[in-house]
Design a protein around this motif. Structure first.
Motif, PDB file in Angstrom:
ATOM      1  N   PRO A 291       0.677  -1.277   0.208  1.00 41.98           N
ATOM      2  CA  PRO A 291       0.524  -0.034  -0.149  1.00 41.98           C
ATOM      3  C   PRO A 291       1.011   1.514  -0.010  1.00 41.98           C
ATOM      4  N   GLU A 292       1.702   1.365   0.397  1.00 43.97           N
ATOM      5  CA  GLU A 292       2.896   2.411   0.354  1.00 43.97           C
ATOM      6  C   GLU A 292       3.687   2.506  -0.604  1.00 43.97           C
ATOM      7  N   ALA A 293       3.879   1.347  -1.509  1.00 49.71           N
ATOM      8  CA  ALA A 293       4.498   1.707  -2.663  1.00 49.71           C
ATOM      9  C   ALA A 293       4.186   2.848  -3.837  1.00 49.71           C
ATOM     10  N   THR A 294       5.032   3.337  -3.947  1.00 49.29           N
ATOM     11  CA  THR A 294       4.756   4.297  -5.034  1.00 49.29           C
ATOM     12  C   THR A 294       4.734   4.141  -5.921  1.00 49.29           C
ATOM     13  N   CYS A 295       3.840   4.949  -7.320  1.00 51.41           N
ATOM     14  CA  CYS A 295       3.748   5.453  -8.481  1.00 51.41           C
ATOM     15  C   CYS A 295       3.211   5.934  -9.450  1.00 51.41           C
ATOM     16  N   SER A 296       3.629   6.406 -10.686  1.00 52.39           N
ATOM     17  CA  SER A 296       2.879   7.576 -11.720  1.00 52.39           C
ATOM     18  C   SER A 296       1.570   7.703 -10.937  1.00 52.39           C
ATOM     19  N   PRO A 297       1.141   8.339 -11.228  1.00 58.80           N
ATOM     20  CA  PRO A 297      -0.462   8.884 -10.934  1.00 58.80           C
ATOM     21  C   PRO A 297      -1.211   8.560 -11.446  1.00 58.80           C
ATOM     22  N   ARG A 298      -0.593   8.429 -13.073  1.00 57.12           N
ATOM     23  CA  ARG A 298      -1.826   7.904 -14.082  1.00 57.12           C
ATOM     24  C   ARG A 298      -2.102   6.422 -14.107  1.00 57.12           C
ATOM     25  N   LEU A 299      -1.291   5.618 -13.021  1.00 56.92           N
ATOM     26  CA  LEU A 299      -1.748   4.735 -12.931  1.00 56.92           C
ATOM     27  C   LEU A 299      -4.078   4.341 -12.073  1.00 56.92           C
ATOM     28  N   VAL A 300      -4.509   5.647 -11.455  1.00 55.39           N
ATOM     29  CA  VAL A 300      -5.604   5.923 -11.406  1.00 55.39           C
ATOM     30  C   VAL A 300      -6.560   5.473 -12.498  1.00 55.39           C
ATOM     31  N   ARG A 301      -5.884   6.478 -13.658  1.00 55.19           N
ATOM     32  CA  ARG A 301      -6.605   6.321 -14.757  1.00 55.19           C
ATOM     33  C   ARG A 301      -6.342   4.632 -15.411  1.00 55.19           C
ATOM     34  N   VAL A 302      -5.265   4.747 -15.743  1.00 51.53           N
ATOM     35  CA  VAL A 302      -5.548   2.414 -15.845  1.00 51.53           C
ATOM     36  C   VAL A 302      -6.199   1.451 -14.761  1.00 51.53           C
ATOM     37  N   LEU A 303      -5.709   1.592 -13.912  1.00 58.56           N
ATOM     38  CA  LEU A 303      -6.961   0.908 -12.385  1.00 58.56           C
ATOM     39  C   LEU A 303      -8.218   1.421 -12.697  1.00 58.56           C
ATOM     40  N   GLN A 304      -8.940   2.686 -12.574  1.00 62.26           N
ATOM     41  CA  GLN A 304     -10.105   2.838 -12.397  1.00 62.26           C
ATOM     42  C   GLN A 304     -10.955   2.630 -14.546  1.00 62.26           C
ATOM     43  N   ASN A 305     -10.101   2.482 -15.947  1.00 65.36           N
ATOM     44  CA  ASN A 305     -10.730   1.815 -17.566  1.00 65.36           C
ATOM     45  C   ASN A 305     -10.986  -0.142 -16.352  1.00 65.36           C
ATOM     46  N   LEU A 306      -9.568  -0.657 -15.878  1.00 62.98           N
ATOM     47  CA  LEU A 306      -9.433  -1.739 -15.833  1.00 62.98           C
ATOM     48  C   LEU A 306     -11.057  -1.680 -15.445  1.00 62.98           C
ATOM     49  N   LEU A 307     -11.047  -1.651 -13.797  1.00 66.33           N
ATOM     50  CA  LEU A 307     -12.097  -1.545 -12.940  1.00 66.33           C
ATOM     51  C   LEU A 307     -13.528  -1.617 -13.394  1.00 66.33           C
ATOM     52  N   VAL A 308     -14.011  -0.546 -14.452  1.00 64.93           N
ATOM     53  CA  VAL A 308     -14.953  -0.035 -15.074  1.00 64.93           C
ATOM     54  C   VAL A 308     -15.498  -1.214 -16.467  1.00 64.93           C
ATOM     55  N   ASN A 309     -14.251  -1.723 -16.386  1.00 68.13           N
ATOM     56  CA  ASN A 309     -14.834  -2.926 -17.797  1.00 68.13           C
ATOM     57  C   ASN A 309     -15.077  -4.251 -16.911  1.00 68.13           C
ATOM     58  N   ALA A 310     -14.263  -4.153 -15.521  1.00 67.78           N
ATOM     59  CA  ALA A 310     -14.653  -5.343 -15.468  1.00 67.78           C
ATOM     60  C   ALA A 310     -15.979  -5.689 -14.061  1.00 67.78           C
ATOM     61  N   VAL A 311     -16.721  -4.595 -13.747  1.00 69.30           N
ATOM     62  CA  VAL A 311     -17.742  -3.890 -13.523  1.00 69.30           C
ATOM     63  C   VAL A 311     -18.858  -3.576 -13.943  1.00 69.30           C
ATOM     64  N   ARG A 312     -18.168  -3.587 -15.834  1.00 72.41           N
ATOM     65  CA  ARG A 312     -19.864  -4.009 -16.830  1.00 72.41           C
ATOM     66  C   ARG A 312     -19.912  -5.627 -17.130  1.00 72.41           C
TER      67      ARG A 312
END
Length: 403
Positions: A291-312
């Motif tokens: 959880p404390e690992a750091t990453c690019s803020p752009r990963l939010v968009r990546v995970l959001q797209n993957l989650l939208v696809n998964a929920v759909r």
């Protein structure tokens, strides 16, 4: 002009070096200072004549075939040797018999040199002819016929290899251009298709309201809500297209901003929370020790797209999981659903823009979510993969370097 001056300087230096070498050899063989002095003037004259002959040959043969150049060079060298020998013989009072024998030996050496020059010229000419044919093929667009090894010296072989490499690069560029053109056409077709549905729906509802077919408050309000959803769908599609174009143009540069994985996952999950609740889905997060690992803020968009696809594509009362781990300085983040999975034949194509798999996995989205996720991940130095999970749905895994 510069090349001419360079050629003149080279010939003068070589001829002068030859004259000095002749004097040095004479001195080494025990010639007296007087005899060496007598040689200075003939050597100077010979040097001047040699330089003049070489420059004249260079001008005369500038546009001559390569074979003639080799032949003239060999003949010129032999002629200069014979002339110098005759002059030296007169100066040193060599007997006619000895002079004749030496001349015959020199003539034999000259004939051998000319024959060798012709042999070398033939091989070089054949190699150059192959280079010319290969270059013309490349110019005509025939990029699948490499020249290969010429066995005519490292310079010509290197030139052949350079032409073959250029042909390979042109072939690859042509293939990429064809693919880009095909993708452009597919993009236009797909965008036109995906824009038609919400636009047609909005047009029908606007016309119904405008023509007075619908005038009760409840129906108008319902139409307004549906038009708003259509507008949001159009806005999302335009945003995805814009961001995808930016990524294709290399708009993402080296980033300095970092975010914690926990914040990134929370933001992505909150974006799909209402849709998940509407379908009765459970969204589970298990970040392990990352959880404390750091990453690019752009990963939010990546995970959001993957989650939208998964929920759909997860049926009601199903589960969507977000997992993470740090393995050997690599951050692994996975999104897994309990849906119907993806057909094995479609797995390699799920990241293509507007790719339509089986009807079960089609939905109201822009068709760019997974393609955009892949481009973002690649732009920030990572990779993304998809697989089917036995007795479950699809699993998308993102791998990123840690800092």
């Amino acid at each position: 002009m510069r090349d001419t001056l360079r050629a003149v300087a080279t010939v003068v230096l070589v001829a002068a070096a030859g004259a000095l070498a002749a004097l040095a050899v004479g001195a080494a063989m025990g010639m007296s200072a007087g005899d060496l002095a007598h040689l200075v003037v003939p050597l100077a004259v010979s040097t001047v004549v040699t330089v003049a002959a070489a420059l004249a040959a260079n001008v005369a043969l500038a546009k001559s075939p390569l074979r003639y150049r080799f032949l003239v060079v060999a003949a010129l060298g032999a002629g200069v040797a014979l002339a110098n020998l005759a002059v030296m013989a007169q100066l040193m009072l060599v007997s006619r018999h000895d002079l004749t024998i030496v001349m015959l030996l020199v003539v034999f050496a000259a004939a051998t040199a000319i024959a060798l020059a012709l042999v070398l010229a033939s091989g070089s000419v054949r190699a150059v002819d192959r280079l010319v044919v290969g270059a013309r093929r490349i110019g005509d667009g025939e990029l699948d016929a490499p020249i290969g090894t010429l066995d005519a010296g490292p310079e010509l072989d290197e030139l052949a290899a350079s032409l073959d490499e250029a042909a390979a690069r042109l072939s690859l560029a042509r293939a990429r251009e064809r693919n880009a053109e095909q993708m452009r056409r597919d993009l236009i077709v797909a965008v036109s298709h995906d824009l038609r549905t919400p636009l047609a729906s909005m047009r029908a509802m606007v016309e119904a309201i405008d023509d007075g077919v619908v005038d009760d408050t409840a129906t108008v309000r319902r139409y307004a809500g549906e038009m708003r959803r259509s507008v949001e769908q159009l806005v999302a599609m335009v945003d995805d297209l814009f961001e995808l174009t930016q990524l294709d143009a290399g708009a993402i540069e080296v980033e300095t901003e970092r975010a914690s994985l926990d914040d990134v996952v929370r933001s992505a999950v909150s974006a799909v929370a209402s849709d998940a609740r509407r379908k009765g889905l459970e969204v589970v997060t298990d970040l392990g020790g990352a959880p404390e690992a750091t990453c690019s803020p752009r990963l939010v968009r990546v995970l959001q797209n993957l989650l939208v696809n998964a929920v759909r594509h997860t049926p009601q009362d199903g589960t969507v999981r977000v997992e993470a781990a740090v393995v050997e300085r690599r951050l692994l983040v996975a999104v897994e659903d309990s849906g119907e999975g993806i057909a094995e034949g479609d797995l390699p194509r799920v990241f293509e823009p507007f790719f339509r798999a089986d009807a079960a996995r089609q939905g109201p989205g822009s068709g760019l979510g997974l393609a955009l996720a892949q481009r973002i991940v690649q732009a920030i130095g990572g990779s993304i993969a998809v697989e089917n999970v036995p007795a479950s749905g699809a699993r998308f895994e993102v791998e990123l370097p840690t800092r």
